[in-house]
Design a protein around this motif. Structure first.
Motif, short mmCIF file in Angstrom:
data_model
loop_
_atom_site.label_atom_id
_atom_site.label_comp_id
_atom_site.label_asym_id
_atom_site.label_seq_id
_atom_site.Cartn_x
_atom_site.Cartn_y
_atom_site.Cartn_z
N PRO A 60 -9.94 -14.45 47.64
CA PRO A 60 -11.32 -14.41 47.17
C PRO A 60 -11.62 -15.22 45.91
O PRO A 60 -12.77 -15.62 45.72
N ALA A 61 -10.65 -15.49 45.08
CA ALA A 61 -10.91 -16.23 43.84
C ALA A 61 -10.86 -17.74 44.04
O ALA A 61 -11.03 -18.48 43.09
N ARG A 62 -10.62 -18.21 45.28
CA ARG A 62 -10.58 -19.66 45.54
C ARG A 62 -11.91 -20.14 46.11
O ARG A 62 -12.53 -19.46 46.92
N LEU A 107 -21.64 -18.22 36.26
CA LEU A 107 -20.97 -19.23 37.07
C LEU A 107 -20.33 -18.61 38.31
O LEU A 107 -20.45 -19.14 39.42
N ALA A 108 -19.67 -17.49 38.13
CA ALA A 108 -19.02 -16.82 39.25
C ALA A 108 -20.05 -16.34 40.28
O ALA A 108 -19.86 -16.51 41.49
N ARG A 109 -21.16 -15.79 39.82
CA ARG A 109 -22.19 -15.32 40.75
C ARG A 109 -22.78 -16.48 41.55
O ARG A 109 -23.03 -16.35 42.75
N ASN A 110 -23.00 -17.62 40.89
CA ASN A 110 -23.53 -18.79 41.60
C ASN A 110 -22.57 -19.22 42.70
O ASN A 110 -22.99 -19.53 43.82
N GLU A 111 -21.28 -19.25 42.40
CA GLU A 111 -20.31 -19.71 43.38
C GLU A 111 -20.19 -18.73 44.54
O GLU A 111 -20.02 -19.13 45.69
N VAL A 112 -20.26 -17.46 44.26
CA VAL A 112 -20.21 -16.45 45.33
C VAL A 112 -21.44 -16.58 46.23
O VAL A 112 -21.36 -16.41 47.44
N MET A 113 -22.59 -16.94 45.65
CA MET A 113 -23.79 -17.15 46.45
C MET A 113 -23.56 -18.28 47.46
O MET A 113 -23.86 -18.15 48.64
N PHE A 114 -22.99 -19.40 47.00
CA PHE A 114 -22.70 -20.51 47.90
C PHE A 114 -21.67 -20.10 48.95
O PHE A 114 -21.73 -20.53 50.10
N ARG A 115 -20.72 -19.28 48.55
CA ARG A 115 -19.71 -18.81 49.51
C ARG A 115 -20.37 -18.04 50.64
O ARG A 115 -20.01 -18.20 51.80
N GLY A 126 -12.83 -14.86 37.61
CA GLY A 126 -11.99 -14.47 38.74
C GLY A 126 -12.21 -13.03 39.14
O GLY A 126 -12.29 -12.70 40.33
N GLU A 127 -12.32 -12.16 38.15
CA GLU A 127 -12.57 -10.74 38.43
C GLU A 127 -13.90 -10.56 39.15
O GLU A 127 -13.99 -9.82 40.12
N ILE A 128 -14.91 -11.25 38.67
CA ILE A 128 -16.25 -11.12 39.28
C ILE A 128 -16.24 -11.69 40.69
O ILE A 128 -16.81 -11.10 41.61
N ALA A 129 -15.59 -12.84 40.88
CA ALA A 129 -15.52 -13.43 42.22
C ALA A 129 -14.84 -12.48 43.20
O ALA A 129 -15.31 -12.29 44.32
N ARG A 130 -13.75 -11.86 42.78
CA ARG A 130 -13.05 -10.91 43.66
C ARG A 130 -13.92 -9.67 43.93
O ARG A 130 -14.00 -9.21 45.06
N GLU A 131 -14.58 -9.18 42.91
CA GLU A 131 -15.44 -8.00 43.05
C GLU A 131 -16.61 -8.27 44.00
O GLU A 131 -16.90 -7.48 44.89
N LEU A 132 -17.27 -9.42 43.82
CA LEU A 132 -18.44 -9.74 44.63
C LEU A 132 -18.06 -10.16 46.05
O LEU A 132 -18.90 -10.14 46.94
N SER A 133 -16.81 -10.54 46.26
CA SER A 133 -16.35 -10.95 47.58
C SER A 133 -15.80 -9.79 48.40
O SER A 133 -15.51 -9.96 49.58
N ALA A 134 -15.63 -8.65 47.77
CA ALA A 134 -15.07 -7.49 48.46
C ALA A 134 -16.04 -7.00 49.53
O ALA A 134 -17.25 -7.02 49.33
N PRO A 135 -15.52 -6.58 50.67
CA PRO A 135 -16.39 -6.04 51.74
C PRO A 135 -17.15 -4.84 51.21
O PRO A 135 -16.63 -4.03 50.47
N GLN A 136 -18.40 -4.76 51.60
CA GLN A 136 -19.26 -3.66 51.14
C GLN A 136 -19.12 -2.44 52.03
O GLN A 136 -18.96 -2.48 53.15
#
Length: 111
Positions: free
Chosen positions: A66-68, A8-16, A101-111
Motif C-alpha cells: 500500500p505505501a508504493r 501529499l499522501a491523501r492526493n496520491e491515494v486519490m489517484f490510486r 507512509g502511515e497515511i497511505a497505508r491507513e487510507l488504502s486499507a479495505p473499509q
C-alpha cells in the motif's frame, strides 16, 4: 492531519483509487494481458493529468504494498515523504515513508 505530508499522501491515494477503477475496467475489456494500460500518475500534484503506461500485472505488483505508488519521472515528491525504489524512462515507483507512509497505508486499507 493538516500537515504537508498528510496532504501529499491523501492526493496520491486519490489517484490510486482512480487507477484501481482503470485497472478493473482494463481487465474486463482487455483481450491480451500483456497490453499496457494508461494509468494516471499517482503523484502528489492534485492537478496532474499525466499518464503512466504499464500492464495490469505490473500495476498489481506495485499495488501489493500500500505505501508504493507509480509516478512519471520528475514527479517524485521530496525525500521527506517518499523514497524512489525503481526508475525507468516511463515511470518511477516510490514508497511513502514516515507520516505519509502511515497515511497511505491507513487510507488504502479495505473499509
Amino acid at each position: 492531519m493538516g500537515s504537508v505530508e498528510a496532504r501529499l499522501a491523501r492526493n496520491e491515494v486519490m489517484f490510486r483509487s482512480i487507477n484501481e477503477r482503470i485497472r478493473e475496467l482494463a481487465l474486463r475489456f482487455q483481450e491480451i494481458e500483456s497490453e499496457t494500460v494508461a494509468f494516471v500518475c499517482e503523484c502528489a500534484d492534485e492537478t496532474c493529468v499525466e499518464r503512466v503506461q504499464m500492464t495490469a500485472a505490473q500495476y498489481d505488483e506495485l499495488r501489493a504494498i500500500p505505501a508504493r505508488f507509480v509516478v512519471i519521472p520528475g514527479h517524485e515528491a521530496t525525500p521527506l515523504v517518499e523514497k524512489v525504489l525503481f526508475r525507468t524512462n516511463e515511470f518511477s515507483i516510490v514508497r511513502k515513508i514516515g507520516l505519509a507512509g502511515e497515511i497511505a497505508r491507513e487510507l488504502s486499507a479495505p473499509q
